[in-house]
Structures are given as C-alpha cells and as structure tokens.
Write a protein that holds these residues in place. Sequence first.
Motif: not given
Ligand SMILES: [Zn+2]
Length: 606
Positions: A119, A121, A123-124, A188, A210
Amino acid sequence: MMRRQNFRPPRPNHNRSGSTAVATPQKTDRLESLIEKATGLLTTSRYTSSRQNLRIIPMGGVEEVGENMTALEFGDDIIVIDMGLAFPDDTMPGIDYIIPDTKWLEENKRRIRGVIITHGHLDHIGAVPYILPKLGDPPVYTMALTAAFVKKRLEEFSLLGRSKINTITKDDVLALGNFKLRFFRVNHSIPDSVGICITTPVGQVIYVTDWKFDHTPVDGKATEFDKIARFGAEGILLLMSDSTNAIKPGYCASEREIGLTIDRTFNEIKGRVIFANFSTSISRIQQFFDAAAKYNRKVIVTGRSMVNNIEIALSLGYLKIQPKIIIKSEQAKKFPDNQIAILTTGAQGEDAAGLARIARGDHKTVKIKKGDTTIVSASPIPGNERAISAMLSNLTRLGSHVIYNKTLDIHTSGHAHQEELKLMMALTKPKFFMPIHGEHHMIVAHGELAKTMGIPETNIFSLDNGQILELNSAKEAKVTEDPKISSGYVFIDGLGIGDVGEVVIRDRQVMAQDGMFVIIMTLDRRNGKLINQPDIISRGFIYMKGNDDLIREVKHEVRKLVESKGKEKLEPNWAYLRNIVRDEIGEYLYQKTERRPMVLPVVIEI
Ligand SMILES: [Zn+2]
C-alpha cells in the motif's frame, strides 16, 4: 552504514551478526545439536539448510514501527515486499530518514524477480527511490493508487522510467520465478491495501501488514474474508501479520464512526476549521471534504504532499469532492470565517510541515486568529509526542481552540486490534506464525495472542531484522543467521544522497576547508530568553583576537534572532532555534568572509 544506537540485549540461542564476535550459523547449529542431544530434546529429524529451503528475511519493520521491508528467497529467486522508511528520533540529529540496510540484496540483485508493494504509506514506499536503483531497478508490482504514489515519488527523485511500475488488480495472479502470488483486499487508512498469499515450493505463506477489518469502510470496499478463508482451506504454512495494535484489546473502530465525529464537530464550530491529517489518509480526507460540503465551507489545501496526493486520488477516482469546493488562499477573504476550512499536513508535529509552520506563526498564507479551531486527526507515532504537544500549546497561545485524539475520538487506527488479529489466525489456520510490523514488545504480544489461539510456542517466531526464518519441504521451520546478511540501518540526511558515512566525510571536509564556529546560547527554559551574551568559539576559521568587530556583530545577530523568536511567546523549541541560528549566522559569516565554516549552535537551558 551505521547501526542505530539503541540498546538491544543479545537473544538467547542465536548469535547476532554484528561488530562483536560472530559465530557462523554452522557453529550455532553444532552447539544447539549438542545441547539438544545432552538434554534429550533431539527428537525430530535433523534440519539441514539448503538452497531448496524457503528463506524469509525481514530486512526492516520487526524492531520498529517503520522501514518495512521483507525478502523471500527460494533457489535462485528472490522477491521483495515493501520498501519503507522510518523517521528518526531525538537521538539522531541531522537525520531525516532511516532505511533498511540492503547490502545483501545489492550483491544478489540479479536474482530479484520483482518488488511487491502492499500500500501507499511512506513506511512501505518511502525508501523506493533510495533502494530501487541500488538493486538494478527491478520491476515493481502494486495496485493503482499505490502505483501512482510510487511513480510520484520516483518522479521527485528524477528516477521515473527506470523501473517498470506494473499496476495489478487484487484478482491478478503473479508468477515470479518460484513464487506464485495472489492478493486479497484488506481495510486500512488508505485505499488499495492488499494482503498477499504466496505459493512457494515448500508451502503457502500469507503476508498481511497494515490491515484492519472494517465492515463499513468509507469507500464501501470491505476486506475479502471469502478469499482469506479459501486460502486458509488450501493450507497455510506460515502467517506473517501486523503487530502494531497487538496490545490493544477488542476491535478497531470503523473509519465511518470517525466521519460522524467530524460531522458533529463541523456542525458546532463557528469560526474557521483547520484540519491536520496525513496526506495519504485518503478515507479521512474524503470525510473531511464531505463535512465541509455539508456545512457549506470552502476548502483551502496547503502542503505539497497534500496537494499532490489529492490530485492523484481525484484523477483515479479514489476521492470524490464537490466541484469548486477547493479555493485558493487569496480567495478566502471573500468568505466569512464560518465558510472556510483549511486542510493541512503536519499532524505529527513535523518541523517542516504545514501545521508546525502555522503553529510557529511563519506559514506563508495561514495565520491563526481568535475563533479558529484546529483539529489534529491522527494519533502520535511513538517518539513524536513531545513535538506534537509543543505544537498544540503554540496553537492555543495563538488563540486557536484545539481538538485532538485525547479530547475527542477524532482518529481511529488503520491497524487491527486483538480480536481482529485472532480472526485472521482463525481464517488462515497457519502451522507457523511470524508477527511483523512493530516494536519488539508489540511483536511478542502478538505471539502471545497466537498461543491463545492454539499455535504452539515452538511454531511462533519473533525475528530481528536480518535474521532468517527457514522453512523446508518437510514443513519444518527454524531461525538461522547468515553472516552475509547485515541487519543495520542506513541514515539519510537532508541532501538525500546517501548514508551518514558520507555526511561525516562532508562535515570533515567543511571543517578542513573553512573551520568551525561554535555559538553557545544560555537560555531561560521558561521564556526562551538569553540569560547572558552568547559565547563564540572559533577553530580554523578566524583568529578571534584580530576579529573583535566580527565577533561582536555575530553576537548581536544571535541576540536579534533569539529575541525575534522569543517575541512570539511560543513554547521554546530548541531544535528549531538551533536550525535558524545555524542557517542565518552561516549566511551572515559567508557574506562577511566568503567562507563557510561549520556553524554549531549549542543551547544550554537554565
Ligand atoms: Zn500503512
């Protein structure tokens, strides 16, 4: 590459690769088998490491919230899932981001068959521009919204067009070497989040990070329980699942409930609304726009990432807003305060983001006035609490009313609570379980939860970054280590050109060429005022004795800077003051001397 300096006690049974004595996995094996023999525990067949085993390697994200990245290896093939970044804490001055150490992947880049992103975000996806080029630009596979976010990020780094960014749908089947991948939609705080069912020669793995179960999601697209159950019926060797909220009982509130709170809040506010949120939380942004439309407010959007992401989400149909509801800030004068809502970034108190600038009074277009209400629609990421608290105080000092998570349920998490985590285990019925995505204590709590679901303790694996979970065709699993796989962190500084090693070299170069200029400011902790004259120490830059005038002028400039910041009567923010003094005095010295010494402001609080 440098290691983060947090304390990590050694684990029982496993030697860590690191700067101290390193035991090879073979030695560890021998030692363990001796212990097992001596204690009579050697009952199962001997487990042997081989290329025909599946190796699962968390590169990041199992010792922290952030920098999520996992590699799977079988035979000659490697796939990588996610490439996230983490934000630094107070102990890492000058560091903007942290990303995983990918040396091993770089050495094996020819074997990488693809990168899958779950996804959009940060942090990904945040480390994609830093890591993808080092891995030879392998193809990326992800859903439409995530693909658009990844492309935007690559574009910002002038890297667009190097890797092929393939858009997949949740019903596609991908064959990447020895791996077959199928996907299922999860809920999410951003649309297009997926979990993955990975079929490998030794068994099936479910990787789901997540996620939450939201039966009334804002976009109406619920989790695909039927698919998850079907995968479970096929047989799951290993489940890897999100531990962020493993310590929280019950169920995570639906995003739609937050919409009701936002609606009620909008109904009551008489002045302007300032709404701070993550620029990626498209569902929350949708609910903000819905409330603005219902209560007849025009919207001003500030913050580059917010503007970009709204454009992307609108163009792909993930966000639906009233035509002409967005206005430019110059047009705001035409409307009374109760018809204005401002959407901004910076809900985590980040120094450079919109809300922090508004709270410091130095935002270009938004100035707080009496009657404003600021809504911070996020909960603090661990480590950001102090910055957020200071920001809220500044907003109230400037006259704004403040609503945040502790005063009203204005935020819900995007991560499953305990009952949802248990349901995921019940649906997938894994033989082995590996909690991921979280700090160590969250991961351990998730493991405890798995035990209550009947998964034996010996089948639960809490790994550190860089450790390996190895699974063989006899459906056995064990944790191993490979000295070739390092588990450190790479620090990215403001220039975005590499790790801290280069920063250190750059600092040394500056000091060698132009010297060092230290400014010591003794400040009153209550009001941020200078207690006495700033002290100056110069090394390798100018000879102090012959430059009395310059030193006097610099002291005067420093005093002016501290006073102008103190005049705003805001909560003292030393990091911010140090940055201002460093930049302004650096510029001042350059104008006077045409040299750029390293300026080191030091604040002493009394
Ligand atoms: Zn996330």
